[in-house]
Design a protein around this motif. Structure first.
Motif, PDB file in Angstrom:
ATOM      1  N   VAL A 443      29.263   8.738   6.092  1.00 44.95           N
ATOM      2  CA  VAL A 443      29.296   8.405   4.671  1.00 44.95           C
ATOM      3  C   VAL A 443      28.227   7.371   4.334  1.00 44.95           C
ATOM      4  O   VAL A 443      27.563   7.442   3.290  1.00 44.95           O
ATOM      5  CB  VAL A 443      30.688   7.889   4.275  1.00 44.95           C
ATOM      6  N   GLY A 444      28.024   6.386   5.258  1.00 45.65           N
ATOM      7  CA  GLY A 444      26.982   5.389   5.024  1.00 45.65           C
ATOM      8  C   GLY A 444      25.611   6.029   4.961  1.00 45.65           C
ATOM      9  O   GLY A 444      24.788   5.662   4.093  1.00 45.65           O
ATOM     10  N   ALA A 445      25.361   6.961   5.871  1.00 49.34           N
ATOM     11  CA  ALA A 445      24.051   7.636   5.866  1.00 49.34           C
ATOM     12  C   ALA A 445      23.844   8.415   4.571  1.00 49.34           C
ATOM     13  O   ALA A 445      22.761   8.364   3.957  1.00 49.34           O
ATOM     14  CB  ALA A 445      23.945   8.561   7.069  1.00 49.34           C
ATOM     15  N   LEU A 446      24.883   9.124   4.115  1.00 52.01           N
ATOM     16  CA  LEU A 446      24.758   9.895   2.877  1.00 52.01           C
ATOM     17  C   LEU A 446      24.576   8.969   1.674  1.00 52.01           C
ATOM     18  O   LEU A 446      23.785   9.266   0.762  1.00 52.01           O
ATOM     19  CB  LEU A 446      25.997  10.771   2.684  1.00 52.01           C
ATOM     20  N   ALA A 447      25.335   7.838   1.687  1.00 52.85           N
ATOM     21  CA  ALA A 447      25.175   6.896   0.574  1.00 52.85           C
ATOM     22  C   ALA A 447      23.778   6.297   0.566  1.00 52.85           C
ATOM     23  O   ALA A 447      23.161   6.135  -0.501  1.00 52.85           O
ATOM     24  CB  ALA A 447      26.236   5.794   0.699  1.00 52.85           C
ATOM     25  N   GLY A 448      23.266   5.945   1.760  1.00 49.82           N
ATOM     26  CA  GLY A 448      21.906   5.391   1.827  1.00 49.82           C
ATOM     27  C   GLY A 448      20.879   6.391   1.361  1.00 49.82           C
ATOM     28  O   GLY A 448      19.920   6.033   0.650  1.00 49.82           O
ATOM     29  N   LEU A 449      21.046   7.638   1.781  1.00 51.80           N
ATOM     30  CA  LEU A 449      20.110   8.682   1.359  1.00 51.80           C
ATOM     31  C   LEU A 449      20.158   8.871  -0.153  1.00 51.80           C
ATOM     32  O   LEU A 449      19.097   9.018  -0.808  1.00 51.80           O
ATOM     33  CB  LEU A 449      20.456   9.992   2.063  1.00 51.80           C
ATOM     34  N   LEU A 450      21.386   8.834  -0.751  1.00 53.46           N
ATOM     35  CA  LEU A 450      21.514   9.016  -2.192  1.00 53.46           C
ATOM     36  C   LEU A 450      20.855   7.865  -2.945  1.00 53.46           C
ATOM     37  O   LEU A 450      20.125   8.084  -3.931  1.00 53.46           O
ATOM     38  CB  LEU A 450      23.008   9.106  -2.557  1.00 53.46           C
ATOM     39  N   ILE A 451      21.101   6.630  -2.475  1.00 55.52           N
ATOM     40  CA  ILE A 451      20.524   5.472  -3.153  1.00 55.52           C
ATOM     41  C   ILE A 451      18.996   5.507  -3.072  1.00 55.52           C
ATOM     42  O   ILE A 451      18.290   5.248  -4.060  1.00 55.52           O
ATOM     43  CB  ILE A 451      21.080   4.168  -2.535  1.00 55.52           C
ATOM     44  N   TYR A 452      18.497   5.831  -1.870  1.00 51.33           N
ATOM     45  CA  TYR A 452      17.031   5.881  -1.715  1.00 51.33           C
ATOM     46  C   TYR A 452      16.442   6.982  -2.585  1.00 51.33           C
ATOM     47  O   TYR A 452      15.371   6.808  -3.190  1.00 51.33           O
ATOM     48  CB  TYR A 452      16.696   6.128  -0.244  1.00 51.33           C
ATOM     49  N   THR A 453      17.131   8.116  -2.684  1.00 52.64           N
ATOM     50  CA  THR A 453      16.628   9.242  -3.485  1.00 52.64           C
ATOM     51  C   THR A 453      16.582   8.868  -4.959  1.00 52.64           C
ATOM     52  O   THR A 453      15.620   9.152  -5.662  1.00 52.64           O
ATOM     53  CB  THR A 453      17.512  10.476  -3.263  1.00 52.64           C
ATOM     54  N   VAL A 454      17.674   8.232  -5.432  1.00 50.17           N
ATOM     55  CA  VAL A 454      17.704   7.837  -6.847  1.00 50.17           C
ATOM     56  C   VAL A 454      16.609   6.811  -7.128  1.00 50.17           C
ATOM     57  O   VAL A 454      15.907   6.884  -8.157  1.00 50.17           O
ATOM     58  CB  VAL A 454      19.091   7.255  -7.198  1.00 50.17           C
ATOM     59  N   SER A 455      16.447   5.855  -6.224  1.00 53.00           N
ATOM     60  CA  SER A 455      15.387   4.840  -6.422  1.00 53.00           C
ATOM     61  C   SER A 455      14.003   5.486  -6.426  1.00 53.00           C
ATOM     62  O   SER A 455      13.115   5.128  -7.226  1.00 53.00           O
ATOM     63  CB  SER A 455      15.480   3.792  -5.295  1.00 53.00           C
ATOM     64  N   TRP A 456      13.829   6.442  -5.510  1.00 52.31           N
ATOM     65  CA  TRP A 456      12.504   7.111  -5.441  1.00 52.31           C
ATOM     66  C   TRP A 456      12.263   7.912  -6.707  1.00 52.31           C
ATOM     67  O   TRP A 456      11.146   7.943  -7.234  1.00 52.31           O
ATOM     68  CB  TRP A 456      12.497   8.015  -4.220  1.00 52.31           C
ATOM     69  N   ALA A 457      13.309   8.554  -7.209  1.00 55.96           N
ATOM     70  CA  ALA A 457      13.156   9.385  -8.423  1.00 55.96           C
ATOM     71  C   ALA A 457      12.863   8.533  -9.645  1.00 55.96           C
ATOM     72  O   ALA A 457      12.137   8.952 -10.545  1.00 55.96           O
ATOM     73  CB  ALA A 457      14.420  10.208  -8.657  1.00 55.96           C
ATOM     74  N   LEU A 458      13.419   7.293  -9.635  1.00 58.16           N
ATOM     75  CA  LEU A 458      13.169   6.408 -10.781  1.00 58.16           C
ATOM     76  C   LEU A 458      11.885   5.615 -10.614  1.00 58.16           C
ATOM     77  O   LEU A 458      11.549   4.805 -11.482  1.00 58.16           O
ATOM     78  CB  LEU A 458      14.348   5.444 -10.959  1.00 58.16           C
ATOM     79  N   GLY A 459      11.199   5.839  -9.497  1.00 59.32           N
ATOM     80  CA  GLY A 459       9.925   5.191  -9.276  1.00 59.32           C
ATOM     81  C   GLY A 459      10.036   3.771  -8.807  1.00 59.32           C
ATOM     82  O   GLY A 459       9.086   2.985  -8.939  1.00 59.32           O
ATOM     83  N   ALA A 460      11.198   3.409  -8.265  1.00 59.19           N
ATOM     84  CA  ALA A 460      11.397   2.020  -7.802  1.00 59.19           C
ATOM     85  C   ALA A 460      10.646   1.808  -6.492  1.00 59.19           C
ATOM     86  O   ALA A 460      10.436   2.730  -5.710  1.00 59.19           O
ATOM     87  CB  ALA A 460      12.880   1.743  -7.622  1.00 59.19           C
TER      88      ALA A 460
END
Length: 460
Positions: A443-460
């Motif tokens: 679950v931690g890996a999936l949460a980390g992947l989701l957070i990183y993906t959202v940040s990357w998509a928002l250009g952070a």
């Protein structure tokens, strides 16, 4: 069980060894506060050790997964630093979050049973240090939620004990079984009771009851009914017959007695004639009484008994005499021996009847049980009455002795050794707890992947 001395592969950097002073399963240890030693049934057993080996295998799996994501994180970070674009960032973020989740859940699971890495971190080693509080809380929980009057009453009412017992007792084989068990218990009780004690109690009870009740009026009423119904006439007939027969057989003895009471100055032939005359008159009198139902002597007996019955009921002097006679009779040792020996006869009779399957006692008991069962199975009113009695009794027990019942739980838990308790609980539930570590990693890996993906998509 031999002392375990091996590295636990499921804890990163932690080498777990059993203390050299730890007890074996069969040893006892005094518990602070004066509590009893741990129960033998709770000792750490070979079966528990087998379960603990399964826990270690799951720990190895969970730790292996942690090492795997750590390796993935290292490789992804290396690839990212080497200038590889795109996927290394996503993989590294997922692996990093997976490591965080795995370590957090490892800490949480480990803190239940011991101090992680041996560090004195607050609120860790919860089971060993909070064992007594957990036992008290468990006792309170059981008392409030399982031993409440409403819960017990509702549960017993739902069982329908009366109907079930009735249907069960109505079966002949079940009635036979209950009768046999009751007979065994009755025989045991009869043999356990000391004859001297029972005889003393029975004798005292009969004597006290007889002393407390005046028997004169009762005897008077009974005698009055007997005389009015003519029931005494058979007794008078029997006495006359026996008196006549005795006089016929012992005529010489009667005449000798009369002659022996004559004055010394009378001639012997006169004494003999007087004795013969007295004997003949006595025999004639008894014969007439025997053969004549209307003999005046019989009427005199009826009058005497009638007057005596009235005196027993109304004359204070006669009643007082009867009471004194009663006390004298009861005080005699022979009477007390008869009263006491009655128990021996009753005891022998009861034991013999209980042992004989065809005795009237057992047959009647069996028949009564089957009749009771049939009635219980069909009579709603009787079922409700029996269920009500059981409910009231159960509610009384749980409400009156709730503290004692719950203290059994808390005191028992408090008597357990903390280390043994922790080991045993871990052996039983530790394997499932390791899935928390595995799930935390995933679950931690999936949460980390989701957070990183959202940040990357928002250009952070």
């Amino acid at each position: 069980m031999e002392r375990i001395d091996r590295t636990d592969p499921g804890e990163p950097g932690a080498r777990q060894r059993e203390s050299a002073g730890e007890r074996t399963a069969g040893e006892a240890r005094s518990v602070p506060g004066g509590r009893a030693a741990p129960l033998a049934s709770f000792a750490y057993t070979a079966a528990d050790e087998e379960k603990r080996r399964g826990v270690r295998r799951m720990k190895t799996t969970a730790t292996g997964l942690l090492l795997l994501v750590a390796l993935v994180y290292v490789l992804a970070t290396w690839a990212k630093s080497a200038g590889v674009g795109g996927w290394p960032g996503f993989v590294a973020a997922a692996a990093e979050a997976g490591m965080v989740g795995a370590l957090a859940d490892w800490f949480a699971v480990t803190a239940l049973f011991k101090r992680p890495l041996g560090l004195p971190i607050p609120h860790t080693a919860i089971i060993p240090t909070k064992k007594d509080q957990l036992g008290a809380s468990l006792g309170s929980f059981v008392g409030e939620n399982f031993l409440s009057g409403d819960v017990v009453r509702g549960r017993i009412h739902a069982l329908g004990v009366g109907r079930r017992v009735g249907a069960w007792l109505a079966e002949p084989e079940h009635a036979d079984r209950v009768t046999a068990e009751l007979s065994t218990a009755l025989r045991g009780a009869m043999r356990v009771l000391r004859d001297s004690d029972v005889q003393a109690v029975v004798g005292e009870a009969i004597t006290r009851r007889a002393d407390a009740a005046e028997i004169g009026p009762g005897l008077g009423k009974m005698l009055e009914r007997i005389v009015s119904d003519g029931g005494h006439r058979k007794v008078v007939d029997l006495i006359c017959v026996r008196a006549h027969d005795w006089l016929v057989l012992h005529g010489d003895s009667v005449m000798d007695a009369v002659q022996g009471g004559a004055p010394g100055w009378t001639p012997r032939f006169v004494d003999k004639r007087v004795g013969e005359r007295v004997y003949k008159e006595l025999l004639r009198f008894v014969t007439e009484m025997r053969d004549m139902p209307g003999h005046p002597a019989r009427a005199s007996i009826d009058t005497f008994l009638t007057d005596f019955a009235a005196d027993l009921q109304t004359d204070s002097d006669t009643r007082a005499r009867v009471e004194r006679l009663k006390s004298e009779i009861l005080g005699r040792g022979e009477v007390q021996d008869v009263i006491a020996s009655a128990w021996a006869s009753v005891r022998t009779m009861i034991i013999a009847a209980a042992e004989d399957e065809q005795s009237e006692l057992r047959l009647r008991a069996r028949s009564s049980l089957m009749a009771l069962g049939a009635r219980l199975a069909t009579d709603d009113r009787l079922q409700a009455k029996l269920d009500g009695w059981l409910e009231d009794a159960a509610v009384y027990v749980v409400t009156t002795y709730r503290a004692e019942i719950t203290s059994l739980i808390s005191d028992t838990v408090a008597s357990w050794d903390a280390d043994q308790t922790s080991k045993k609980i871990e052996a039983h539930i530790g394997r499932d707890l390791q899935f928390i570590r595995i799930n935390g990693t995933v679950v931690g890996a999936l949460a980390g992947l989701l957070i990183y993906t959202v940040s990357w998509a928002l250009g952070a």
